[in-house]
Scaffold this motif. Structure first.
Motif, PDB file in Angstrom:
ATOM      1  N   VAL B 350      47.967  13.970  44.705  1.00  0.00           N
ATOM      2  CA  VAL B 350      46.933  14.103  45.718  1.00  0.00           C
ATOM      3  C   VAL B 350      46.990  15.501  46.310  1.00  0.00           C
ATOM      4  O   VAL B 350      45.966  16.139  46.538  1.00  0.00           O
ATOM      5  CB  VAL B 350      47.099  13.027  46.808  1.00  0.00           C
ATOM      6  N   CYS B 353      45.316  17.840  44.127  1.00  0.00           N
ATOM      7  CA  CYS B 353      43.867  17.729  44.244  1.00  0.00           C
ATOM      8  C   CYS B 353      43.374  18.433  45.485  1.00  0.00           C
ATOM      9  O   CYS B 353      42.287  18.973  45.494  1.00  0.00           O
ATOM     10  CB  CYS B 353      43.453  16.276  44.296  1.00  0.00           C
ATOM     11  N   HIS B 354      44.227  18.412  46.519  1.00  0.00           N
ATOM     12  CA  HIS B 354      43.826  19.102  47.738  1.00  0.00           C
ATOM     13  C   HIS B 354      43.598  20.558  47.440  1.00  0.00           C
ATOM     14  O   HIS B 354      42.609  21.144  47.833  1.00  0.00           O
ATOM     15  CB  HIS B 354      44.896  18.949  48.810  1.00  0.00           C
ATOM     16  N   TYR B 355      44.529  21.180  46.727  1.00  0.00           N
ATOM     17  CA  TYR B 355      44.279  22.586  46.518  1.00  0.00           C
ATOM     18  C   TYR B 355      43.225  22.863  45.478  1.00  0.00           C
ATOM     19  O   TYR B 355      42.575  23.889  45.538  1.00  0.00           O
ATOM     20  CB  TYR B 355      45.501  23.496  46.440  1.00  0.00           C
ATOM     21  N   ALA B 357      40.509  21.093  45.352  1.00  0.00           N
ATOM     22  CA  ALA B 357      39.281  20.962  46.111  1.00  0.00           C
ATOM     23  C   ALA B 357      39.036  22.214  46.940  1.00  0.00           C
ATOM     24  O   ALA B 357      37.908  22.699  47.057  1.00  0.00           O
ATOM     25  CB  ALA B 357      39.367  19.743  47.016  1.00  0.00           C
ATOM     26  N   MET B 358      40.135  22.730  47.461  1.00  0.00           N
ATOM     27  CA  MET B 358      40.000  23.951  48.251  1.00  0.00           C
ATOM     28  C   MET B 358      39.484  25.090  47.400  1.00  0.00           C
ATOM     29  O   MET B 358      38.552  25.812  47.768  1.00  0.00           O
ATOM     30  CB  MET B 358      41.368  24.303  48.818  1.00  0.00           C
ATOM     31  N   LEU B 440      49.574  27.541  50.288  1.00  0.00           N
ATOM     32  CA  LEU B 440      48.488  26.835  50.953  1.00  0.00           C
ATOM     33  C   LEU B 440      48.963  26.186  52.235  1.00  0.00           C
ATOM     34  O   LEU B 440      48.225  26.124  53.215  1.00  0.00           O
ATOM     35  CB  LEU B 440      47.897  25.789  50.014  1.00  0.00           C
ATOM     36  N   CYS B 444      47.466  26.676  55.892  1.00  0.00           N
ATOM     37  CA  CYS B 444      47.117  25.606  56.818  1.00  0.00           C
ATOM     38  C   CYS B 444      47.707  25.879  58.182  1.00  0.00           C
ATOM     39  O   CYS B 444      47.028  25.745  59.197  1.00  0.00           O
ATOM     40  CB  CYS B 444      47.647  24.274  56.304  1.00  0.00           C
ATOM     41  N   CYS B 520      41.924  16.983  60.628  1.00  0.00           N
ATOM     42  CA  CYS B 520      41.621  17.017  59.191  1.00  0.00           C
ATOM     43  C   CYS B 520      42.627  17.893  58.461  1.00  0.00           C
ATOM     44  O   CYS B 520      43.156  17.525  57.423  1.00  0.00           O
ATOM     45  CB  CYS B 520      40.238  17.595  58.952  1.00  0.00           C
ATOM     46  N   ILE B 521      42.845  19.070  59.035  1.00  0.00           N
ATOM     47  CA  ILE B 521      43.749  19.996  58.371  1.00  0.00           C
ATOM     48  C   ILE B 521      45.134  19.400  58.311  1.00  0.00           C
ATOM     49  O   ILE B 521      45.827  19.516  57.311  1.00  0.00           O
ATOM     50  CB  ILE B 521      43.804  21.322  59.130  1.00  0.00           C
ATOM     51  N   CYS B 524      45.785  17.323  55.331  1.00  0.00           N
ATOM     52  CA  CYS B 524      46.014  18.140  54.139  1.00  0.00           C
ATOM     53  C   CYS B 524      47.399  18.764  54.198  1.00  0.00           C
ATOM     54  O   CYS B 524      48.148  18.799  53.238  1.00  0.00           O
ATOM     55  CB  CYS B 524      44.918  19.176  54.097  1.00  0.00           C
TER      56      CYS B 524
END
Lengths: 314, 542
Positions: B350, B353-355, B357-358, B440, B444, B520-521, B524
């Motif tokens: 996951v 996928c976060h990065y 998506a980023m 990343l 954040c 939200c952040i 992540c």
């Protein structure tokens, strides 16, 4: 009696020439001196040499050098007639280009092979081009590089780049459209499977489509002007895999089934993304071009950030 | 601790506890272990202020102390745990989780304990009951026993735990002080205490009291409460704190479940949820796999409302095992039933996928395609990237260079000859996951810091107007209650002009937006953090 007859025949230079030509026809890859000697043991070396020389000078025979000595090969009549009236240099260049086949050859490589000066080669190439014996094709690998090949040949995929290139330009939009269409097809299939309300196993299995099905769908859509092969569609489907939108599995299939290659069939299906866009990119900082220069108290700082102000008022 | 993390810690400390604590906290963060004297000297703050702020930090469990490095006689040294400071970022989420799991009572319990760092059970129960009663309509009140039940459920599910005794071992034990001073460089883990999750017997009964605005009554009630505390409850000295790890595990499980839900479907996610819940307490916190569960067990534990028949469940389980993304659910046939284990490293997926998506949003979907391609194929030349990703040469080069300049991909040179001539060298692009995740994560942290700074700035800018509006509303309320002529009130209203109220409104809107994005952040953030740590663990294992 027979011996005499052979002797009689072999002494005739025209007969020897004909016999050599026949031999050459039997062995289209070329024959060595040894073959001729074995075939006509009673012909003197001098006679043989003069016959070969005559054939060479008329342009009916090619002399090639191989690992085991010299090779004689019959020149096909067409090319012989084509380059009639051209000088030796032209013939040499033509031959080099012919050897390169449908991959083509670069003018510099022609120079290395022929040992002729570049200006001379350029002149010859122009000459041959005007006679429509050869053509120049731009390679996709290097846009400035022109390769030459015989006029009637279809350029190789490595030169033209296959279906994805038109005039040496990669058609990225075409690829994108195909990419989207393939995805749409797979997605609709997956959705139909989901709506069918069957048992989960059946649902999953019916969401798969073979590459052949995708290929058929794309062909029937008629969005492509060029003929796409199944491999082409598979490369497109691969980009979808790298986009994370599609999954692939390979199953064994009976030889002869449609869409089966080497006893295996590739199945694709559209999948959902794992997560929604992450929190980081919901802020201006996630996309900020000057993120690394941003410090409190500096020229660029969170307090006076214009992106932030705009975003807050959005 | 990186510079970005330190900055964020400072901001958080300032926001929650004010300037002085922030100064002491950041000083401790930057300089490691320090004794009180050095701390006073270096921060140039008065001794009592430093003492108080260290007290605050210790109370919150962010600061630990141990006997000095120089032997038994040396002064006590203080040490701050940056990670715990960063947990403050997540307080709203912890509270929200408690609310969604255990209702209002759970929310208030967690909120109280988070606010005070650590509390005794009896104290918590009475405070929470009082607060709940206060919010109830007249005539109703909260029974202590209900709060006790909620509290005990939180403890049962390990969301709360006893805090470790705060005395550094060796210094307080009677008689044995000089015999064997144990090395106490490591803070004591609460889990080492066998009674960590054992509820004490408390002798508390009654109902929550309503605090009156009338002074005399309030005084009376506090006096009464104090009396109650002293005489009846039997848990003095047993303090409770929030088990952050447990909350993080819960968040991780949620991430896994939501990933499965969006990848497969709702039913599979419910099955995974059941599996995770079954192994919640039995699996150690940092294990890579959950305990093995048999299909029978899963079937029995499924809530009856789902109405999943046994053969259908088997099908779902097979699907989960077969799915390439959920690969981490392993199965083995053991005797007669399936044994399933959920690999919790799905979480790292996951994170990945976060990065992705980023990347997708920041550099476009094609860059994300290239990135994923590199992840799959590990090492690729530029030409190969172009061919696989079907991107024109120029664009591919542009994207690769951009990714390279952002440190998201790495370039490796493999020379064919020792002279490193470019024409005789392979240039291979690769993706190195761990540094990318760390990068990343730092992004954040910086973003969150930026947001907090912006929020402080917004509050400062609009301080005057917001204060004014508060005064006006107060005047309005007092006017209406005391029954004074509304004339003065209208005067006041005219005084506060329309654009100003609008400004206040916009400002509050901005603050809300900043806060929500913060959450939200953080989501992540946490995933990336656990991704990074699990990856690091994997590397160490190799």
């Amino acid at each position: 009696m027979t011996e005499v007859k052979v002797k009689k025949e072999s002494t005739d230079p025209v007969d020897i020439e004909n016999r050599i030509k026949e031999l050459c026809q039997q062995f289209p890859h070329g024959i060595t001196d040894q073959v001729i000697q074995n075939d006509m043991p009673h012909v003197e070396a001098k006679q043989r040499a003069s016959a070969i020389n005559r054939l060479l000078s008329v342009g009916q025979l090619d002399l090639l050098r191989s690992t085991n000595g010299l090779l004689y090969r019959l020149k096909d009549g067409q090319s012989a007639s084509k380059i009639k009236g051209s000088d030796n240099q032209e013939k040499l260049v033509y031959q080099i280009i012919e050897d390169a086949g449908n991959k083509g050859i670069w003018s510099r490589d022609i120079r290395y092979k022929s040992n002729l000066p570049l200006t001379e080669i350029n002149k010859i190439l122009k000459n041959l081009e005007s006679k429509k014996l050869i053509k120049a094709v731009k390679s996709v690998a290097a846009s400035k590089k022109k390769v030459y090949m015989l006029y009637n040949l279809q350029p190789d995929r490595s030169v033209t780049g296959g279906a994805w290139y038109s005039d040496q330009d990669f058609e990225s939009e075409f690829v994108e459209v195909l990419n989207q269409q393939c995805f749409k097809f797979l997605q609709s299939k997956a959705e139909a499977a989901r709506d069918s309300k069957q048992s989960p196993m059946v649902q999953r299995n019916s969401s798969f489509a073979t590459s052949h099905e995708v290929w058929k769908y794309i062909c029937e859509l008629g969005i492509s002007k060029v003929d796409l092969s199944m491999e082409d569609i598979e490369t497109i489907l691969n980009t979808l895999i790298f986009d994370g939108k599609v999954e692939m599995t390979i199953i064994a299939a009976k030889e002869g089934t449609v869409g089966c290659v080497d006893g295996q069939m590739k199945l694709y299906r559209g999948v959902n993304p794992i997560i929604q866009p992450t929190g980081l990119v919901k802020t201006p900082c996630g996309l900020c071009p000057v993120f690394n220069d941003c410090h409190e108290g500096g020229e660029i700082s969170p307090s006076n950030c214009v992106y932030m102000a705009e975003w807050l008022d959005f | 601790m990186t510079a970005q993390e330190e900055r964020l810690c400072g901001l958080l400390l300032q926001e929650h506890f004010g300037e002085v604590v922030e100064k002491v906290g950041t000083h401790l963060l930057c300089n490691g272990n320090l004794n009180l004297r050095a701390l006073v000297h270096e921060t140039k703050l008065p001794l009592d202020l430093v003492k108080k702020s260290v007290c605050v930090l210790v109370q919150q469990g962010m600061c630990t102390f141990c006997t000095g490095r120089r032997g038994p006689g040396a002064p006590v040294e203080y040490q701050i745990c940056g990670e715990k400071v960063l947990h403050m970022l997540r307080y709203p989420r912890y509270i929200y989780t408690a609310k969604s799991l255990y209702g209002d009572t759970g929310e208030l319990i967690v909120e109280e304990i988070l606010q005070r760092g650590q509390m005794t059970m009896s104290n918590t129960v009475s405070t929470v009951a009082d607060r709940l009663t206060h919010n109830m309509p007249e005539g109703q009140c909260m029974d202590y026993s209900e709060v006790v039940t909620a509290f005990s459920r939180l403890v049962e599910t390990h969301f709360l735990q006893r805090s470790a005794p705060m005395t550094p071992a060796g210094s307080s034990t009677s008689g044995g002080a000089d015999s064997n001073p144990p090395s106490v460089t490591e803070p004591i883990q609460p889990e080492t205490n066998p009674d960590c999750y054992k509820l004490p017997y408390i002798n508390i009964s009654g109902k929550g009291k309503r605090t009156r605005s009338d002074d005399g009554d309030a005084e009376q009630s506090t006096a009464k409460k104090a009396k109650t505390d002293n005489s009846e409850s039997g848990d003095e000295g047993i303090y409770w704190q929030v088990n952050f790890e447990r909350f993080h595990l819960h968040f991780r499980d949620q991430a896994i479940i939501s990933a499965v839900a969006s990848k497969l479907d709702q039913t599979s996610s419910e099955i995974v949820r059941t599996m995770l819940r079954m192994s919640e307490v039995t699996t150690p916190a940092n294990a890579a796999f959950t305990q093995a569960l048999s299909a029978n067990e899963i079937f029995r534990s499924l809530p009856s409302t789902y109405n999943i028949a046994r053969p259908i469940l088997d099908q779902y389980l097979t699907l989960l095992v077969d799915d390439p993304v959920c690969l981490h659910i392993y199965s083995q046939i053991h005797a007669t039933s399936f044994l399933m284990t959920v690999c919790v490293h799905l979480c790292s997926l996951v994170g990945l996928c976060h990065y992705l998506a980023m990347l997708c949003v920041r550099f476009g979907s094609r860059s994300a395609r290239i990135f994923r391609l590199l992840l799959r194929k590990r090492h690729l030349e530029q030409k190969q990237v172009e061919d696989f990703a079907m991107v024109p040469a120029k664009e591919a080069k542009d994207m690769l260079y951009k990714l390279l300049s952002e440190n998201l991909v790495q370039l490796q040179e493999i020379p064919k000859t020792p002279d490193h001539a470019p024409s005789r060298t392979f240039y291979l692009y690769t993706v190195n996951q761990l540094p990318t995740a760390r990068l990343l994560l730092q992004h954040c942290y910086k973003t969150v810091g930026n947001l907090i700074e912006r929020r402080l700035y917004e509050t400062k800018e609009n301080k005057q107007t917001s204060e004014k509006s508060m005064i006006i509303t107060k005047i309005g309320i007092s006017c209406s209650t005391t029954g004074r002529s509304p004339l003065s009130y209208t005067k006041v209203c005219v005084w506060s002009t329309c654009p100003k109220t609008l400004q206040v409104f916009v400002c509050s809107l901005h603050l809300v937006k900043l806060m929500s994005v913060n959450n939200c952040i953080d989501n992540c953030n946490r995933v990336l953090f656990s991704h990074g740590s699990s990856n690091a663990r994997a590397c160490r294992l190799k």
